[in-house]
Design a protein around this motif. Sequence first.
Motif, mmCIF file in Angstrom:
data_model
loop_
_atom_site.group_PDB
_atom_site.id
_atom_site.type_symbol
_atom_site.label_atom_id
_atom_site.label_comp_id
_atom_site.label_asym_id
_atom_site.label_seq_id
_atom_site.Cartn_x
_atom_site.Cartn_y
_atom_site.Cartn_z
ATOM 1 N N ARG A 60 0.838 -1.100 0.056
ATOM 2 C CA ARG A 60 -0.083 0.067 0.239
ATOM 3 C C ARG A 60 0.923 1.088 0.128
ATOM 4 O O ARG A 60 2.051 1.383 0.712
ATOM 5 N N GLY A 61 0.302 2.107 -0.792
ATOM 6 C CA GLY A 61 1.065 3.560 -0.833
ATOM 7 C C GLY A 61 0.556 4.420 0.390
ATOM 8 O O GLY A 61 -0.085 3.925 1.254
ATOM 9 N N GLU A 62 1.386 5.321 0.561
ATOM 10 C CA GLU A 62 1.056 6.115 1.780
ATOM 11 C C GLU A 62 -0.286 6.532 1.927
ATOM 12 O O GLU A 62 -0.702 7.012 2.991
ATOM 13 N N ASP A 63 -0.784 6.943 0.680
ATOM 14 C CA ASP A 63 -2.179 7.329 0.810
ATOM 15 C C ASP A 63 -3.256 6.110 0.864
ATOM 16 O O ASP A 63 -4.362 6.367 0.878
ATOM 17 N N GLY A 64 -2.761 5.086 1.168
ATOM 18 C CA GLY A 64 -3.578 3.787 0.917
ATOM 19 C C GLY A 64 -3.782 3.167 -0.101
ATOM 20 O O GLY A 64 -4.607 1.911 -0.196
ATOM 21 N N THR A 65 -3.495 3.511 -1.368
ATOM 22 C CA THR A 65 -3.683 3.002 -2.445
ATOM 23 C C THR A 65 -2.964 1.716 -2.711
ATOM 24 O O THR A 65 -1.942 1.394 -2.249
ATOM 25 N N LEU A 66 -3.768 0.523 -3.286
ATOM 26 C CA LEU A 66 -3.277 -0.765 -3.162
ATOM 27 C C LEU A 66 -2.194 -0.572 -4.438
ATOM 28 O O LEU A 66 -2.413 -0.004 -5.543
ATOM 29 N N ILE A 67 -0.784 -1.252 -4.232
ATOM 30 C CA ILE A 67 0.355 -1.014 -5.224
ATOM 31 C C ILE A 67 0.610 -2.612 -5.523
ATOM 32 O O ILE A 67 0.777 -3.039 -4.510
ATOM 33 N N ILE A 68 0.573 -2.938 -6.682
ATOM 34 C CA ILE A 68 0.928 -4.267 -7.249
ATOM 35 C C ILE A 68 2.308 -4.029 -7.975
ATOM 36 O O ILE A 68 2.597 -3.192 -8.969
ATOM 37 N N TYR A 69 3.514 -4.729 -7.534
ATOM 38 C CA TYR A 69 4.819 -4.804 -8.409
ATOM 39 C C TYR A 69 4.960 -6.210 -8.691
ATOM 40 O O TYR A 69 4.766 -7.210 -7.947
ATOM 41 N N ASN A 70 5.674 -6.242 -10.020
ATOM 42 C CA ASN A 70 5.960 -7.713 -10.552
ATOM 43 C C ASN A 70 7.568 -7.522 -10.551
ATOM 44 O O ASN A 70 7.948 -6.660 -11.547
ATOM 45 N N SER A 71 8.286 -8.076 -10.033
ATOM 46 C CA SER A 71 9.637 -8.238 -9.961
ATOM 47 C C SER A 71 10.317 -8.718 -11.314
ATOM 48 O O SER A 71 11.390 -8.575 -11.639
ATOM 49 N N PHE A 72 9.430 -9.705 -12.043
ATOM 50 C CA PHE A 72 9.767 -10.142 -13.233
ATOM 51 C C PHE A 72 9.965 -9.142 -14.427
ATOM 52 O O PHE A 72 10.937 -9.022 -15.217
ATOM 53 N N THR A 73 8.610 -8.557 -14.672
ATOM 54 C CA THR A 73 8.627 -7.817 -15.600
ATOM 55 C C THR A 73 8.960 -6.181 -15.320
ATOM 56 O O THR A 73 9.052 -5.359 -16.193
ATOM 57 N N GLY A 74 9.095 -6.023 -13.857
ATOM 58 C CA GLY A 74 9.346 -4.633 -13.581
ATOM 59 C C GLY A 74 8.179 -3.849 -13.614
ATOM 60 O O GLY A 74 8.161 -2.453 -13.178
ATOM 61 N N ALA A 75 7.093 -3.997 -13.858
ATOM 62 C CA ALA A 75 5.819 -3.348 -13.896
ATOM 63 C C ALA A 75 5.160 -2.927 -12.556
ATOM 64 O O ALA A 75 5.482 -4.005 -11.724
ATOM 65 N N MET A 76 4.755 -1.941 -12.269
ATOM 66 C CA MET A 76 4.026 -1.446 -11.116
ATOM 67 C C MET A 76 2.835 -0.551 -11.347
ATOM 68 O O MET A 76 3.040 0.176 -12.344
ATOM 69 N N GLY A 77 1.884 -0.667 -10.589
ATOM 70 C CA GLY A 77 0.760 -0.019 -10.817
ATOM 71 C C GLY A 77 -0.065 0.116 -9.502
ATOM 72 O O GLY A 77 -0.087 -0.804 -8.685
ATOM 73 N N GLY A 78 -0.651 1.093 -9.415
ATOM 74 C CA GLY A 78 -1.566 1.450 -8.358
ATOM 75 C C GLY A 78 -3.160 1.106 -8.722
ATOM 76 O O GLY A 78 -3.480 1.270 -9.798
ATOM 77 N N ILE A 79 -3.792 0.413 -7.922
ATOM 78 C CA ILE A 79 -5.227 0.015 -8.285
ATOM 79 C C ILE A 79 -6.003 0.939 -7.780
ATOM 80 O O ILE A 79 -6.144 1.348 -6.588
ATOM 81 N N PRO A 80 -6.977 1.644 -8.387
ATOM 82 C CA PRO A 80 -7.987 2.426 -8.239
ATOM 83 C C PRO A 80 -8.795 1.835 -6.925
ATOM 84 O O PRO A 80 -9.024 0.682 -7.220
ATOM 85 N N ASN A 81 -9.421 2.783 -6.154
ATOM 86 C CA ASN A 81 -10.126 2.180 -5.054
ATOM 87 C C ASN A 81 -11.326 1.433 -5.572
ATOM 88 O O ASN A 81 -11.712 0.365 -4.781
ATOM 89 N N LEU A 120 15.936 -15.582 -18.766
ATOM 90 C CA LEU A 120 16.202 -14.388 -18.607
ATOM 91 C C LEU A 120 17.816 -14.230 -17.801
ATOM 92 O O LEU A 120 18.513 -13.407 -18.230
ATOM 93 N N LYS A 121 17.909 -14.642 -16.894
ATOM 94 C CA LYS A 121 19.234 -14.725 -16.212
ATOM 95 C C LYS A 121 20.400 -15.256 -16.913
ATOM 96 O O LYS A 121 21.392 -14.583 -16.965
ATOM 97 N N ARG A 122 20.206 -16.113 -17.966
ATOM 98 C CA ARG A 122 21.145 -16.603 -18.838
ATOM 99 C C ARG A 122 21.368 -15.455 -20.017
ATOM 100 O O ARG A 122 22.403 -15.343 -20.365
ATOM 101 N N GLY A 123 20.370 -14.964 -20.391
ATOM 102 C CA GLY A 123 20.425 -13.979 -21.196
ATOM 103 C C GLY A 123 21.319 -12.704 -20.766
ATOM 104 O O GLY A 123 22.209 -12.135 -21.391
ATOM 105 N N LEU A 124 21.266 -12.474 -19.547
ATOM 106 C CA LEU A 124 22.127 -11.444 -19.028
ATOM 107 C C LEU A 124 23.697 -11.771 -18.940
ATOM 108 O O LEU A 124 24.487 -11.057 -18.846
ATOM 109 N N TYR A 125 23.768 -13.085 -18.781
ATOM 110 C CA TYR A 125 25.261 -13.530 -18.858
ATOM 111 C C TYR A 125 25.903 -14.188 -20.362
ATOM 112 O O TYR A 125 26.733 -14.653 -20.158
ATOM 113 N N ARG A 126 25.293 -13.718 -21.071
ATOM 114 C CA ARG A 126 25.704 -14.209 -22.730
ATOM 115 C C ARG A 126 26.940 -13.410 -22.913
ATOM 116 O O ARG A 126 27.006 -12.278 -22.770
#
Length: 191
Positions: A30-51, A96-102
């Motif tokens: 949750r953000g400081e204002d209470g907004t639900l926040i979802i982060y995906n560590s694989f894609t790097g996408a992050m978004g706040g969900i409207p109430n 993805l990891k293999r690609g980083l070490y090519r």
Amino acid sequence: MPERKLNIRNNPYDVRDNEWVASRFNVISRGEDGTLIIYNSFTGAMGGIPNEKEKEALYILRKGYVGEPKGIAKDLVLGGMLVKKGTNEFRRAELLKRGLYRSDYLHLIIMPTEECNFRCTYCYETFPRGRMEAEVIEGVKNLISSRIQGIRNLAISWFGGEPLMEPDIIKEITDSFLPSIKKYNINYKSI
């Protein structure tokens, strides 16, 4: 004659082929204002969900989704927060990891300057240095020159401050390797 059963899994109209589940790489907070926040560590996408969509989003993430993604489900799919049921996310991460070490791929993040003329409110930088020093420019050019014959792909991310405040540095570094890119038929991208 024995009765033959239709293999429903091969039916293109079977909704089970459109089953979606939450990614194992999701982090919900949750953000400081209470907004639900979802982060995906694989894609790097992050978004706040409207109430007004929070309950629906949480339900979908817990129970999954069946059918062609629409509305908030489509947003979750686009962010990688929902994946097709049966997706081997560990395998995707390994690839993805293999690609980083090519050894045939070189990706550099270059900062021609730390100065920036945007001054975005969310930025934490103090901008201590201005223009990249001549020795560093030469070092970058030498690094690329030493690796160029052994790679198939070169990617450069210009970062900063605002890299376009120093276009002559970008041009000098780029001009130093462009002939080799053509000579050795190397895939090149710059962002």
